[in-house]
Scaffold this active site. Structure first.
Site, PDB file in Angstrom:
ATOM      1  N   SER A   1      65.599  38.180 -53.091  1.00  0.00           N
ATOM      2  CA  SER A   1      64.648  37.429 -52.272  1.00  0.00           C
ATOM      3  C   SER A   1      63.272  37.545 -52.917  1.00  0.00           C
ATOM      4  CB  SER A   1      64.628  37.947 -50.835  1.00  0.00           C
ATOM      5  OG  SER A   1      64.565  39.352 -50.800  1.00  0.00           O
ATOM      6  N   GLU A   2      63.101  36.766 -53.989  1.00  0.00           N
ATOM      7  CA  GLU A   2      61.877  36.889 -54.791  1.00  0.00           C
ATOM      8  C   GLU A   2      60.616  36.669 -53.964  1.00  0.00           C
ATOM      9  OE1 GLU A   2      64.557  35.413 -55.955  1.00  0.00           O
ATOM     10  OE2 GLU A   2      64.996  36.408 -57.858  1.00  0.00           O
TER      11      GLU A   2
ATOM     12  N   HIS B   1      67.397  28.944 -66.002  1.00  0.00           N
ATOM     13  CA  HIS B   1      67.089  30.334 -66.373  1.00  0.00           C
ATOM     14  C   HIS B   1      66.355  30.424 -67.707  1.00  0.00           C
ATOM     15  CE1 HIS B   1      69.935  31.349 -63.218  1.00  0.00           C
ATOM     16  NE2 HIS B   1      69.774  32.623 -63.428  1.00  0.00           N
TER      17      HIS B   1
ATOM     18  N   GLU C   1      65.256  42.948 -59.009  1.00  0.00           N
ATOM     19  CA  GLU C   1      66.698  42.939 -58.801  1.00  0.00           C
ATOM     20  C   GLU C   1      67.392  43.820 -59.845  1.00  0.00           C
ATOM     21  OE1 GLU C   1      66.598  38.804 -59.040  1.00  0.00           O
ATOM     22  OE2 GLU C   1      66.018  38.571 -56.946  1.00  0.00           O
TER      23      GLU C   1
ATOM     24  N   ALA D   1      62.254  33.999 -65.611  1.00  0.00           N
ATOM     25  CA  ALA D   1      60.960  33.431 -65.261  1.00  0.00           C
ATOM     26  C   ALA D   1      61.102  32.297 -64.257  1.00  0.00           C
ATOM     27  CB  ALA D   1      60.266  32.914 -66.520  1.00  0.00           C
ATOM     28  N   ASP D   2      62.201  31.560 -64.346  1.00  0.00           N
ATOM     29  CA  ASP D   2      62.401  30.410 -63.455  1.00  0.00           C
ATOM     30  C   ASP D   2      62.354  30.796 -61.983  1.00  0.00           C
ATOM     31  OD1 ASP D   2      64.026  28.314 -65.594  1.00  0.00           O
ATOM     32  OD2 ASP D   2      64.006  30.456 -66.013  1.00  0.00           O
TER      33      ASP D   2
END
Lengths: 726, 433
Positions: A457-458, A528, A427, A483-484
């Site tokens: 949209s990971e 986060h 992103e 990382a979350d």
């Protein structure tokens, strides 16, 4: 009164119907091939159900009997260069693709099968039985069929889980310059899951040559499509993403072939993705050899009506009508295929000694060796043989004080320069002068089309990268802004990317780098601020590196990009702004896998730490002063790459261990490590392994609560003081 | 007023036992003779029964804890009794804290010249806290760590405590383990595997070592005709009763004890204890090791009953289901390796018994009868005797009585099958003298 202007979808949405004239016009050779494929697949699956009924298939046998028309009609519009993947119900698509690969000129239903066809049938049957001769040595079984050489990239047991990867195959095809396309097969159940819809959006946005091939067989196990969605015309999904969409009768293989030919042409011409929906029907229940009506979710009249439109009988009727084959010949083809399947089956099963007539067992020699259970969870690292691996101690190249974040962008730029297959996605990585932290600064201009800003949209873009890695021609680098977000992409990271090598037989690599930012301490709060190391360390397949200096970052990123396993590179935002030793002009050295670094030698206790905690530990040891701690920066954190040798040497001297990390105790990294140390080095320990972690809670927005949730220098000092008490 | 329930001495001379499980929960009531807890010793599981009805106010040890005999394990009250301030009650009862009984005392106090010898002797059975490294260094150096002061958390013995003790070690020490190993070195390279000791294996080792070291053994041996014994067994087994030679020997041993009551004794520190009834232990081999259940009042049992009880005890021994009281008592054991073809052997006395009879195989041999050599059956029995309570001549008289009982005819069970089944006191001793 407002005005109402009707709006139209931007893409066409059509139904293709094959007329009798189309059947009359079709090339007899094509029709014979269609029939031959239908017969082989049908006969094969009937044999599988027979074995399943005899208890010889461990796990489910998801037959696609009734659905062959869609698979055969579509695959025959492809070439071996094109990729397919599929879902848990994928025998038919896999066999169609594999048979088409070994017999690209077509099959004849009256000819004895070639050795290659027999091998495809045997290896597929062996795989479904979980046997060593299978494509993946029996690891994958019915739901994980892969033969990459044939472009069959792997079927998938997670509904919708393979869809993002298909977009990755499409990306690699386009990036490699050919006109090959990718087809992902899935059903009416998978059309509603996020990974599918996210991928439609991503494929549309990036205009990727991928076909979303929906086999609408009307039931997701027992839930009907009308119950599951208000728009059961599933090809309408494509319109929301501006994807050209086709609908066709899946019981009519020629109609499917005609529609698919149009869709493939659309993709080869660079017009972007396609949706093809086929109406089809599985004659049996979800798995096994009983009809769905036996389970009460549909009735026998419905089943009878669909069976009357069986693609095999329809095709046979057309062949007879056109005088291409006689009724005796179409029947003879089926009988011959049955005989061949019996023959092939006898290679794998034998009469049960002492059993009743007809009872069979797997031939004992066909099972894989149980000792092989963990082989291939990761690769053998032979890819490093040719790499410029340097001594892990000290500095192998001249260094100077360097800003950490500059090393991040510099080494990525250098690698992209030398390897045109590297692509970075995430992103905002293409904007903001190097993404949110400057990690890709200067790269979008230098490498157009290779620094890809993604939609949010990971799961889709991580999975797309997974597809690129499985394809193997390019190396994807994925950035997670926090990382979350791994939880959003968890299926792709842990079910797909992490397991792929092992599950498909252990032989082919999954070269993917995930740059995951650890942002604890930045005030971004509960969602986060996590450290993902513990989660990655306890899931199979991943390697984990945690660089704490610019020098290490360069060497470890080079190692990650060399490695044929998925590697997560942890990047702590605290470190981005820090300075430390970094290479002056050499960005090509590779730090060896599995080598940690002693940051401070000592004799009282071995402190194992990593990433942003390293500087805090060093400060704590100096400030406290009473404990002569040996501080080891682990660098490599995963089970396979951790430096046991150095750890043992250190514990042999200190007899005491402290594992120090910053993150929350629940998902913390050190738990498995403490367990392993206790079991490996029990007799070297003069005290139980001690640990420093954060609190149970995720760090909060409030500055004081955030500090209280994260372990830093003070928490290390407190533990050193405990050590000093005794 | 609440009372303290203490760990009972369920096995003779046991210094500790494991509280296996609580059968009555805290705050639950029980009736007299209800089982409150189960206690596990080396060989058996025993129920601890309530003397009166009451309530469990507080359990003081967790299931699975090893507890010294006599240590508090629970606080009991009268039915309906409640306690407001448990700590005060515990203090009043002289119980320190709830977890105290299973924890060792801190050992960082310098060794005191106190005369409490018995407590020191009991110490090795207490849980000792030492780091793995400390244990390993001590073991390699042959240093017992039981009495080392520990300076770590909760009195844990650390590496430095062991090293300090090693540095201070000036007196000659027992040969360290390493030296023993050196003697055995040639076997070290041979492939081998190790089975860690079970509690039973440790118990066998310690009891038999104790026996051999404290009971001065002597041995008397006789080879006797067994024709009558074998014939009787064949006659008996013709029917629905199954009797072994060993059952007959057990019965004969009891009869011999009646005949020579000086053998029906055990040694105690202050007296020789003589018993009125004859209890005989039978050695039973199990997968886990040797156990010796005891048959009570054998003289009162017909042989068929002896056989049935031996079978029952042996079966339960193999399943590990013997009760502790079935493993206690007796003055003599019978052990038999005849079924393996062993002609004769000498056994180690099973303490606190005074003797053990080792029975060899019945074998066909030429025997001299009325001046002629004829085929006959003979067996050799060896009696191991504790010389402290029993002198040689007594053992000799006993052996003579035993052999008289089945030579030339069996006289300890009567003659007919009918007698085999009737529980009567045959008083065979009278006929033997």
């Amino acid at each position: 009164m407002p005005e109402h202007h009707p709006l139209e979808p931007a893409s066409p949405w059509v139904e293709v119907v094959a007329t009798e004239a189309d059947w009359d016009a079709a090339d007899p050779h094509l029709l014979r091939t269609i029939y031959a494929q239908l017969v082989w697949i049908r006969t094969f699956e009937q044999y599988v159900l027979e074995l399943a009924a005899g208890g010889l298939i461990h796990g489910p046998a998801h037959s696609s009997i009734g659905q062959e028309g869609g698979a055969v009609g579509s695959v025959l519009a492809l070439t071996s260069d094109d990729s397919v993947n599929g879902s848990h119900r994928g025998h038919h698509q896999f066999l169609a693709k594999a048979l088409h690969h070994v017999e690209p000129k077509g099959l004849d239903p009256l000819e004895a099968p070639s050795e290659q066809v027999r091998e495809v049938l045997l290896k597929t049957l062996a795989e479904i039985c979980g046997l060593d001769r299978g494509w993946s040595h029996g690891r994958g079984g019915s739901m994980h069929l892969q033969w990459k050489e044939a472009g069959a990239m792997g079927t998938n047991a997670i509904v919708g889980g393979g869809v993002p990867q298909a977009a990755g195959f499409a990306w690699s095809h386009r990036h490699s310059g050919g006109d090959a396309v990718s087809v992902t097969y899935f059903g009416d159940g998978a059309v509603n899951i996020g990974s599918t819809l996210e991928t439609m959006n991503l494929a549309g946005a990036w205009s990727l040559p991928v076909c979303f091939f929906i086999e609408n067989n009307r039931y997701a196990v027992s839930t009907s499509v009308d119950e599951a969605t208000a728009e059961p015309r599933l090809s309408a999904r494509g319109l929301g993403f501006n994807i050209a969409s086709w609908k066709v009768d899946g019981m009519d293989p020629l109609a499917v072939h005609l529609a698919m030919t149009e869709a493939v042409e659309h993709m080869r011409r660079g017009r972007g993705p396609t949706v093809v929906e086929v109406d089809t029907y599985r004659f049996f229940h979800q798995n096994g050899g009983f009809a769905g009506s036996a389970f009460g979710y549909r009735d026998k009249d419905e089943e009878r009506a669909w069976r009357e439109r069986d693609p095999l009988t329809q095709t046979a009727a057309h062949l007879q009508r056109r005088g291409i084959m006689t009724a005796d010949e179409t029947a003879a083809a089926v009988a011959a295929a049955k005989a061949v399947m019996e023959e092939i089956g006898r290679e794998l099963v034998e009469p049960l000694p002492g059993g009743k007539p007809g009872q069979r067992q797997i031939r004992p020699g066909e099972w894989p060796d149980p000792d092989w259970v963990d082989v291939g969870v990761r690769g053998d690292l032979s890819e490093f043989d040719a790499a410029r691996v340097v001594d892990p101690t000290g500095f192998a190249v001249p260094v100077q004080e360097t800003k950490f974040i500059d090393a991040v962008a510099a080494v990525m730029g250098r690698r992209m320069e030398t390897d045109p297959g590297i692509v970075v996605m995430g992103e905002d990585v293409h904007r903001l002068n190097g993404g949110t932290n400057g990690a890709t600064r200067g790269l979008p201009d230098r490498f157009p089309g290779r620094i890809l800003g993604t939609p949010i949209s990971e799961n889709a873009f991580a999975g797309l990268a997974g597809g690129i890695a499985l394809d193997g021609r390019c190396t994807p680098v994925v950035e997670f802004m926090y990382a979350d977000f791994m939880w959003v992409a968890a299926d792709q990271l842990f079910n797909q990317i992490g397991k792929a090598r092992h599950m498909y037989g252990g032989e082919s690599g999954v070269p993917l780098v995930l740059r995951s930012k650890v942002a604890m301490g930045t005030g971004y709060g509960s969602q986060h601020s996590m450290d993902p190391a513990g989660v990655f360390a306890t899931n199979p397949g991943w390697r984990i590196v945690a660089p704490s200096t610019p020098y290490d970052y360069v060497g470890l990123m080079n190692a990650a990009l060399t490695c044929q396993d998925p590697v997560v590179v942890l990047e702590h935002v605290d470190l981005y702004g820090s300075s430390g030793p970094g290479p002056i002009d050499d960005l090509d050295y590779v730090l060896p896998v599995g080598k940690a670094a002693i940051r401070r030698p000592g004799n009282d206790v071995t402190v194992l730490t990593y990433l942003g905690m390293v500087p805090f530990v060093l400060e704590a040891v100096e400030e406290f002063g009473q404990v002569d701690a040996e501080v080891i920066d682990l660098r490599w954190l995963d089970r396979a790459s951790i430096d046991w040798e150095l750890i043992e040497q250190s514990i042999t001297r200190t007899n005491q261990v402290l594992i120090a990390e910053q993150g929350a105790v629940g998902t913390s990294y050190g738990g498995w490590l403490a367990d392993e140390i206790h079991r490996r080095f029990f007799d070297l320990l003069d005290a139980p392994v001690r640990r420093v972690t954060g609190a149970e809670a995720s760090p909060s927005i409030s500055k004081v609560l955030e500090r209280a949730a994260i372990a830093q220098k003070d928490e290390v000092i407190a533990e050193l003081a405990e050590i000093a008490r005794y | 007023m609440p009372t303290v329930l203490r760990m009972p001495e369920v096995a003779a001379n046991a210094t500790d036992a494991v509280l296996a499980d609580w059968l009555v929960a805290e705050n639950a009531e029980f009736s007299a003779t209800d089982a409150i807890a189960t206690v596990e010793t080396e060989k058996a599981v025993v129920d601890v029964e309530a003397e009166d009805a009451g309530i469990v106010i507080k359990t003081l040890v967790a299931p699975g804890s090893q507890v010294e005999v006599g240590a508090p394990i629970a606080v009991l009250g009268a039915v309906g009794e409640t306690v407001d301030d448990l700590d005060a009650v515990l203090a009043a009862l002289g119980v320190a804290v709830a977890t105290a009984p299973v924890l060792p005392e801190r050992r960082d106090v310098p060794e005191q010249a106190t005369p409490v010898v018995e407590e020191v002797a009991a110490a090795p059975t207490r849980r000792l806290f030492a780091s793995p490294l400390a244990r390993k260094i001590a073991k390699d150096a042959g240093l017992p760590i039981d009495d080392l002061p520990g300076t770590g958390p909760r009195g844990r013995i650390l590496r430095r405590d062991v090293e300090r003790a090693l540095a201070a070690r000036t007196e000659p020490v027992p040969a360290p383990v390493a030296e023993t190993r050196a003697v055995l070195a040639p076997t070290h390279d041979a492939p081998a595997s190790e089975i860690p000791h079970t509690r039973l294996r440790r118990a066998i080792a310690s009891r038999l070592t104790e026996s051999k070291q404290t009971a001065p053994h002597f041995y008397v041996r006789a080879t006797v005709r067994a024709d009558a014994l074998v014939a009787l067994r064949a006659e008996v087994n013709d029917g629905d009763v199954k009797v072994s030679v060993n059952d007959l020997v057990v019965k004969a041993v009891a009869a011999a004890h009646r005949a020579v009551p000086e053998m029906n004794v055990v040694w105690t520190p202050d007296a020789v204890r003589t018993f009125d009834t004859v209890d005989v232990a039978v050695a039973v081999a199990t997968d886990r090791g040797l156990v010796t259940p005891v048959l009570r009042d054998v003289t009162s049992l017909p042989v068929s009953e002896v056989a049935a009880r031996v079978r029952d005890l042996a079966a339960r021994a193999r399943d590990g289901r013997l009760k502790q009281d079935e493993l206690e008592g007796g003055t003599i054991s019978v052990t038999n390796l005849g079924m393996y073809g062993v002609e004769e052997f000498a056994a180690i006395i099973n303490p606190p018994h005074a003797a053990i009879l080792a029975v060899g195989a019945v074998r066909d041999e030429p025997v001299v009868e009325d001046g002629a050599v004829v085929p006959g059956k003979r067996m050799t029995v060896t009696l191991s005797v504790d010389h402290r309570p029993v002198d040689g001549v007594v053992a000799a008289r006993w052996l003579a009585a035993l052999t008289d009982l089945w030579e030339p005819r069996v006289r300890f069970v009567g003659c007919g099958r009918g007698l085999l089944h009737r529980p009567t006191d045959e008083a065979p001793g009278a006929s033997a003298t």
